[in-house]
Scaffold this active site. Structure first.
Site, PDB file in Angstrom:
ATOM      1  N   GLU A  43      30.268  16.459  32.283  1.00  0.00           N
ATOM      2  CA  GLU A  43      31.166  16.101  31.185  1.00  0.00           C
ATOM      3  C   GLU A  43      31.657  14.685  31.422  1.00  0.00           C
ATOM      4  O   GLU A  43      32.191  14.386  32.491  1.00  0.00           O
ATOM      5  CB  GLU A  43      32.360  17.053  31.074  1.00  0.00           C
ATOM      6  CG  GLU A  43      33.265  16.696  29.892  1.00  0.00           C
ATOM      7  CD  GLU A  43      34.510  17.577  29.772  1.00  0.00           C
ATOM      8  OE1 GLU A  43      35.202  17.468  28.748  1.00  0.00           O
ATOM      9  OE2 GLU A  43      34.791  18.354  30.714  1.00  0.00           O
ATOM     10  N   ASP A  95      33.626   4.793  35.629  1.00  0.00           N
ATOM     11  CA  ASP A  95      33.417   4.419  34.239  1.00  0.00           C
ATOM     12  C   ASP A  95      32.017   4.873  33.833  1.00  0.00           C
ATOM     13  O   ASP A  95      31.063   4.728  34.593  1.00  0.00           O
ATOM     14  CB  ASP A  95      33.554   2.908  34.081  1.00  0.00           C
ATOM     15  CG  ASP A  95      33.673   2.490  32.626  1.00  0.00           C
ATOM     16  OD1 ASP A  95      32.733   2.749  31.860  1.00  0.00           O
ATOM     17  OD2 ASP A  95      34.700   1.897  32.260  1.00  0.00           O
ATOM     18  N   ASP A 117      37.242   8.706  23.326  1.00  0.00           N
ATOM     19  CA  ASP A 117      37.991   7.595  22.746  1.00  0.00           C
ATOM     20  C   ASP A 117      37.202   7.035  21.558  1.00  0.00           C
ATOM     21  O   ASP A 117      36.041   6.653  21.705  1.00  0.00           O
ATOM     22  CB  ASP A 117      38.175   6.504  23.811  1.00  0.00           C
ATOM     23  CG  ASP A 117      39.155   5.420  23.384  1.00  0.00           C
ATOM     24  OD1 ASP A 117      39.311   5.188  22.164  1.00  0.00           O
ATOM     25  OD2 ASP A 117      39.755   4.790  24.272  1.00  0.00           O
ATOM     26  N   LYS A 121      38.132  -0.213  16.603  1.00  0.00           N
ATOM     27  CA  LYS A 121      37.766  -1.559  16.176  1.00  0.00           C
ATOM     28  C   LYS A 121      36.254  -1.744  16.264  1.00  0.00           C
ATOM     29  O   LYS A 121      35.630  -1.377  17.252  1.00  0.00           O
ATOM     30  CB  LYS A 121      38.483  -2.602  17.031  1.00  0.00           C
ATOM     31  CG  LYS A 121      39.998  -2.590  16.848  1.00  0.00           C
ATOM     32  CD  LYS A 121      40.688  -3.661  17.676  1.00  0.00           C
ATOM     33  CE  LYS A 121      42.194  -3.627  17.453  1.00  0.00           C
ATOM     34  NZ  LYS A 121      42.898  -4.658  18.264  1.00  0.00           N
ATOM     35  N   THR A 192      39.309  22.300  24.604  1.00  0.00           N
ATOM     36  CA  THR A 192      39.940  21.317  25.475  1.00  0.00           C
ATOM     37  C   THR A 192      41.420  21.228  25.124  1.00  0.00           C
ATOM     38  O   THR A 192      41.873  21.805  24.132  1.00  0.00           O
ATOM     39  CB  THR A 192      39.297  19.932  25.291  1.00  0.00           C
ATOM     40  OG1 THR A 192      39.712  19.396  24.024  1.00  0.00           O
ATOM     41  CG2 THR A 192      37.781  20.015  25.333  1.00  0.00           C
ATOM     42  N   TYR A 194      42.942  18.604  23.968  1.00  0.00           N
ATOM     43  CA  TYR A 194      43.028  17.917  22.682  1.00  0.00           C
ATOM     44  C   TYR A 194      42.627  18.841  21.538  1.00  0.00           C
ATOM     45  O   TYR A 194      43.215  18.799  20.451  1.00  0.00           O
ATOM     46  CB  TYR A 194      42.128  16.674  22.684  1.00  0.00           C
ATOM     47  CG  TYR A 194      42.710  15.495  23.410  1.00  0.00           C
ATOM     48  CD1 TYR A 194      43.939  14.958  23.046  1.00  0.00           C
ATOM     49  CD2 TYR A 194      42.017  14.897  24.464  1.00  0.00           C
ATOM     50  CE1 TYR A 194      44.469  13.870  23.707  1.00  0.00           C
ATOM     51  CE2 TYR A 194      42.543  13.814  25.139  1.00  0.00           C
ATOM     52  CZ  TYR A 194      43.768  13.288  24.759  1.00  0.00           C
ATOM     53  OH  TYR A 194      44.287  12.206  25.422  1.00  0.00           O
TER      54      TYR A 194
END
Length: 213
Positions: A43, A95, A117, A121, A192, A194
């Protein structure tokens, strides 16, 4: 997103027997870390670990690796794993850009992306975990029959991801814009943190499963 600093987070992560401090060393050798041959699922952006911890507990026959770049978030998953001591779960602070430095060609059987995320932009589009650039990275590490599962409540990101998959030449195995009312795809779904929050607010959850064509 501004993250709250958690004192001692880095030290807690580094001290855990379940975190991998130099993951590049194990590229192509992750079966050795777990001491057995088993499918490897990862994940990317695991957050506090609710999803992957539950998955690892439910499927002891699969090896799991959770990746999270923020220490203040990963530390919660580490603390949870320190208590549970699931033998088939390891954690990495890194990362996702470096994923091909950590996993060898064909080494990963499944990739989970949950509420990533959105990088709203346009100039940051390449940073989205479902961008063409990241799909190319996944191509380098996924097994021939491996696939990616992606969940989000962000409709623009979902649309972007569908377009990126088509541009990259990936095949869509399943798509829904309302997961919790999709009987087939919601079967066995693990939410999750979220997902629980957003669905409680009335936001429909989107999901896609895709593989290399």
């Amino acid at each position: 997103m501004r993250l709250k600093n958690v004192p001692g987070a880095r030290e807690t992560i580094d001290a855990s027997a379940f975190t991998i401090p130099e993951p590049e060393v194990w590229k192509g050798r992750w079966q050795e870390v777990f001491g057995r041959q088993a499918p490897l699922h990862i994940e990317i952006g695991m957050g506090k670990g609710q999803f992957l911890t539950a998955l690892a507990a439910e499927h002891p026959d699969i090896n799991y690796i959770g990746i999270e770049k923020f220490s203040s978030v990963l530390v919660r998953a580490v603390q949870k794993q320190n208590e549970l001591e699931l033998p088939n779960l390891r954690l990495i602070r890194m990362d996702a850009d470096s994923i091909t430095d950590v996993f060898a060609s064909g080494e990963v059987d499944r990739i989970y992306l949950n509420f990533s995320d959105p990088w709203p932009k346009e100039r940051h589009a390449k940073r989205r975990l479902t961008s063409v650039e990241f799909l190319r990275r996944y191509e380098n590490i996924l097994a021939k029959d491996g696939h990616v599962e992606f969940k989000t409540d962000n409709q623009p990101l979902f649309e972007f991801s569908l377009e990126a998959a088509e541009e990259a030449g990936w095949k869509l195995l399943a798509v829904t814009r309302d997961l919790h009312h999709d009987t087939a795809l919601n079967k066995g779904n693990i939410m999750t943190e979220y997902e629980e929050r957003f669905s409680a607010q009335g936001n429909p959850i989107c999901k896609m499963i895709l593989c290399q064509a």
